[in-house]
Design a protein around this motif. Structure first.
Motif, PDB file in Angstrom:
ATOM      1  N   VAL A   1       0.853  -1.192   0.000  1.00 55.99           N
ATOM      2  CA  VAL A   1       0.000   0.000   0.000  1.00 55.99           C
ATOM      3  C   VAL A   1       0.885   1.236   0.000  1.00 55.99           C
ATOM      4  O   VAL A   1       1.664   1.443   0.928  1.00 55.99           O
ATOM      5  N   ASP A   2       0.760   2.049  -1.038  1.00 55.64           N
ATOM      6  CA  ASP A   2       1.487   3.311  -1.108  1.00 55.64           C
ATOM      7  C   ASP A   2       0.761   4.346  -0.263  1.00 55.64           C
ATOM      8  O   ASP A   2      -0.450   4.279  -0.068  1.00 55.64           O
ATOM      9  N   GLY A   3       1.504   5.310   0.240  1.00 49.02           N
ATOM     10  CA  GLY A   3       0.899   6.382   1.026  1.00 49.02           C
ATOM     11  C   GLY A   3       0.999   6.164   2.519  1.00 49.02           C
ATOM     12  O   GLY A   3       0.483   6.959   3.294  1.00 49.02           O
ATOM     13  N   CYS A   4       1.632   5.090   2.922  1.00 49.13           N
ATOM     14  CA  CYS A   4       1.817   4.809   4.346  1.00 49.13           C
ATOM     15  C   CYS A   4       3.262   5.102   4.725  1.00 49.13           C
ATOM     16  O   CYS A   4       4.174   4.829   3.945  1.00 49.13           O
ATOM     17  N   ALA A   5       3.461   5.659   5.902  1.00 45.42           N
ATOM     18  CA  ALA A   5       4.818   5.951   6.368  1.00 45.42           C
ATOM     19  C   ALA A   5       5.583   4.661   6.630  1.00 45.42           C
ATOM     20  O   ALA A   5       6.799   4.604   6.457  1.00 45.42           O
ATOM     21  N   SER A   6       4.876   3.631   7.052  1.00 45.03           N
ATOM     22  CA  SER A   6       5.505   2.335   7.308  1.00 45.03           C
ATOM     23  C   SER A   6       5.216   1.401   6.141  1.00 45.03           C
ATOM     24  O   SER A   6       4.462   1.728   5.234  1.00 45.03           O
ATOM     25  N   GLN A   7       5.838   0.246   6.169  1.00 42.87           N
ATOM     26  CA  GLN A   7       5.589  -0.773   5.150  1.00 42.87           C
ATOM     27  C   GLN A   7       4.247  -1.434   5.440  1.00 42.87           C
ATOM     28  O   GLN A   7       4.009  -1.880   6.568  1.00 42.87           O
ATOM     29  N   VAL A   8       3.366  -1.502   4.452  1.00 41.29           N
ATOM     30  CA  VAL A   8       2.042  -2.111   4.624  1.00 41.29           C
ATOM     31  C   VAL A   8       1.718  -2.955   3.403  1.00 41.29           C
ATOM     32  O   VAL A   8       1.897  -2.512   2.268  1.00 41.29           O
ATOM     33  N   TRP A   9       1.230  -4.162   3.675  1.00 45.16           N
ATOM     34  CA  TRP A   9       0.764  -5.050   2.623  1.00 45.16           C
ATOM     35  C   TRP A   9      -0.648  -5.520   2.964  1.00 45.16           C
ATOM     36  O   TRP A   9      -0.919  -5.887   4.114  1.00 45.16           O
ATOM     37  N   LEU A  10      -1.529  -5.477   1.971  1.00 42.23           N
ATOM     38  CA  LEU A  10      -2.885  -6.004   2.131  1.00 42.23           C
ATOM     39  C   LEU A  10      -3.141  -7.016   1.032  1.00 42.23           C
ATOM     40  O   LEU A  10      -2.951  -6.721  -0.147  1.00 42.23           O
ATOM     41  N   HIS A  11      -3.572  -8.185   1.427  1.00 43.23           N
ATOM     42  CA  HIS A  11      -3.925  -9.236   0.469  1.00 43.23           C
ATOM     43  C   HIS A  11      -5.410  -9.516   0.624  1.00 43.23           C
ATOM     44  O   HIS A  11      -5.851  -9.946   1.695  1.00 43.23           O
ATOM     45  N   ALA A  12      -6.161  -9.236  -0.426  1.00 40.05           N
ATOM     46  CA  ALA A  12      -7.616  -9.401  -0.366  1.00 40.05           C
ATOM     47  C   ALA A  12      -8.075 -10.438  -1.373  1.00 40.05           C
ATOM     48  O   ALA A  12      -7.485 -10.610  -2.436  1.00 40.05           O
TER      49      ALA A  12
ATOM     50  N   ALA B   1      -0.242  -6.945   6.807  1.00 45.41           N
ATOM     51  CA  ALA B   1       0.910  -6.875   7.696  1.00 45.41           C
ATOM     52  C   ALA B   1       1.539  -5.507   7.570  1.00 45.41           C
ATOM     53  O   ALA B   1       1.382  -4.823   6.554  1.00 45.41           O
ATOM     54  N   SER B   2       2.254  -5.128   8.610  1.00 42.98           N
ATOM     55  CA  SER B   2       3.009  -3.890   8.609  1.00 42.98           C
ATOM     56  C   SER B   2       4.237  -4.074   9.482  1.00 42.98           C
ATOM     57  O   SER B   2       4.257  -4.925  10.370  1.00 42.98           O
ATOM     58  N   ASP B   3       5.226  -3.230   9.242  1.00 42.88           N
ATOM     59  CA  ASP B   3       6.408  -3.257  10.093  1.00 42.88           C
ATOM     60  C   ASP B   3       6.241  -2.358  11.316  1.00 42.88           C
ATOM     61  O   ASP B   3       7.126  -2.274  12.155  1.00 42.88           O
ATOM     62  N   ALA B   4       5.091  -1.712  11.452  1.00 43.27           N
ATOM     63  CA  ALA B   4       4.801  -0.863  12.613  1.00 43.27           C
ATOM     64  C   ALA B   4       3.671  -1.498  13.425  1.00 43.27           C
ATOM     65  O   ALA B   4       2.640  -1.890  12.868  1.00 43.27           O
TER      66      ALA B   4
END
Length: 136
Positions: free
Chosen positions: A47-58, A70-73
């Motif tokens: 997901v772009d636009g997040c300060a941290s690393q974010v992944w969404l699997h739908a 998941a996120s690293d934060a």
């Protein structure tokens, strides 16, 4: 228009007296999630636009949304967990109809997230809405 699981989450948050307790609860929700498979942490799910690393699997099974993330934060992982409660099990049309900002406001989150976290939350919500619109 929240589902029963989200209504339960709202009730849980109503018992938490201050923002720090709510913040800790959000983090605990994130820690309780199953980890996202490393194979799903790819550019297509990022997901772009997040300060941290974010992944969404739908995915849409039997016409309803089921997503993991998941996120690293830690706080962002918790926000993903909250969004899962809000959206999982809804049809694409229901996902698009949810006023996520209002629903998150019921948890007392809107006023206490930093500008960067709020932008990231909006980016995650937009990604979920886009995926639902594509599936509709």
């Amino acid at each position: 228009m929240a589902n029963a699981a989200f209504e339960e989450l709202v009730e849980d948050f109503e018992f938490l007296d201050d923002w720090e307790d709510r913040y800790r609860h959000v983090i605990d929700l994130g820690k309780a999630m199953d980890p996202l498979d490393e194979a799903l942490r790819v550019p297509a799910t990022k997901v772009d636009g997040c300060a941290s690393q974010v992944w969404l699997h739908a995915q849409f099974d039997d016409g309803t949304l089921h997503f993991d993330g998941a996120s690293d934060a830690m706080i962002v992982s918790g926000l993903i967990a909250v969004l899962r409660v809000l959206y999982n099990g809804l049809s694409p049309d229901e996902v698009v109809a949810v006023d996520a900002r209002a629903e998150m406001g019921r948890l007392g989150l809107n006023d206490h997230l930093s500008a960067q976290r709020s932008n990231g939350l909006r980016a995650m919500i937009e990604r979920i809405r886009e995926l639902a619109a594509q599936a509709a």
